[in-house]
Design an enzyme around this catalytic site. Structure first.
Site, short mmCIF file in Angstrom:
data_model
loop_
_atom_site.label_atom_id
_atom_site.label_comp_id
_atom_site.label_asym_id
_atom_site.label_seq_id
_atom_site.Cartn_x
_atom_site.Cartn_y
_atom_site.Cartn_z
N CYS A 280 2.78 -2.41 -8.36
CA CYS A 280 2.79 -0.96 -8.51
C CYS A 280 4.23 -0.51 -8.79
O CYS A 280 4.83 -0.96 -9.76
CB CYS A 280 2.19 -0.28 -7.28
N ASP B 2 -5.61 2.40 -15.42
CA ASP B 2 -4.40 2.78 -14.70
C ASP B 2 -3.74 3.97 -15.39
O ASP B 2 -3.04 3.80 -16.39
CB ASP B 2 -3.43 1.61 -14.65
N HIS C 69 -5.53 0.31 -10.95
CA HIS C 69 -4.20 0.29 -10.37
C HIS C 69 -4.30 -0.16 -8.91
O HIS C 69 -5.08 0.40 -8.14
CB HIS C 69 -3.58 1.69 -10.44
#
Length: 251
Positions: A134, A189, A221
């Site tokens: 991330c 995402d 994500h």
């Protein structure tokens, strides 16, 4: 797979000591080092377990609390399982903390982490690898750009905002990278739309960086994070295989 030994450590930086988790094979032999940057939820039990699995494959793994300026991990309460509702609440609490970790601070901190690993008896003293998840994917890329003499490989998984229009966008360090890179993008995402994927790919290609960027179809994500609703076992296994392949080639 080896038995591992994990311990909490303090890593000096120019802005204070960062609490961190260090794990490595229990036999005590020095191993190639891997620096791991977490997602926005930070250092927590699931991250420690993932670090132990990586260490069991034969690596010395350091996972710093990148939010150490705010205090020791966890800097905010994170439930044992992050569902869609709690995810939004946590991110709202963490947004001001994340903004404090400017690119300049991130690069200074990386210097401290790498210096500490260079002196760590459990690390072999050679080039290191960096991987991030991330927001940590951007930190991994920035670290590779700031320390081309130390970083042999860098990876990022379900990274967000890697190639924005901002002058300090992570992709702009491409011309300073000598490491081999791997990125595993989530195709569901919103933090990394197709135009950013293309911009990142072009920047790396134009800079002559050895790299591979792959889009994981159907993955959201956060697909590697086993303690969240975004977790995708198949995508996580694919990520692990790709990461270990990169480490074997470069360390």
């Amino acid at each position: 797979m080896s038995a591992v030994r994990g311990t909490d450590v303090a890593v000096p930086t120019t802005d204070g000591a960062a609490d961190a988790y260090l794990t490595h094979p229990a036999d005590g032999s020095p191993r190639p080092a891997v620096l791991v940057y977490t997602d926005a939820f930070g250092l927590r039990p699931a991250v420690r377990e993932a670090a132990d699995r990586l260490a069991a494959a034969g690596y010395t793994v350091l996972v710093p609390n990148v939010f150490f300026r705010r205090g020791p991990a966890p800097v905010t309460e994170v439930p044992a399982f992050v569902d869609d509702r709690s995810r939004g609440l946590i991110l709202r609490r963490m947004m001001p903390v994340m903004r404090q970790l400017t690119p300049e601070r991130a690069v200074r901190d990386a210097d401290g982490y790498l210096r500490w690993l260079a002196a760590c008896p459990a690390a072999d003293g050679g080039p290191v690898a960096v991987t991030g998840y991330c927001m940590g994917a951007a930190l991994a890329l920035r670290t590779a750009g700031a320390h081309p003499d130390r970083v042999a490989a860098a990876a990022g998984f379900h990274g967000g905002r890697l190639a924005t229009d901002r002058p300090d966008s992570p992709h702009r360090v491409a011309d300073r990278v000598t490491a081999e890179l791997y990125f595993g993008h989530a195709d569901r995402d919103p933090s990394l739309p197709p135009e950013q994927i293309d911009r990142l790919e072009k920047a790396l290609t134009d800079a002559g960086v050895r790299h591979r960027c792959e889009v994981y179809t159907g993955a959201a994500h956060g697909f590697t994070q086993a303690d969240t609703a975004a977790y995708d076992r198949a995508a996580d296994e694919r990520h692990r295989a790709a990461l270990l392949d990169l480490l074997r080639r470069t360390l």
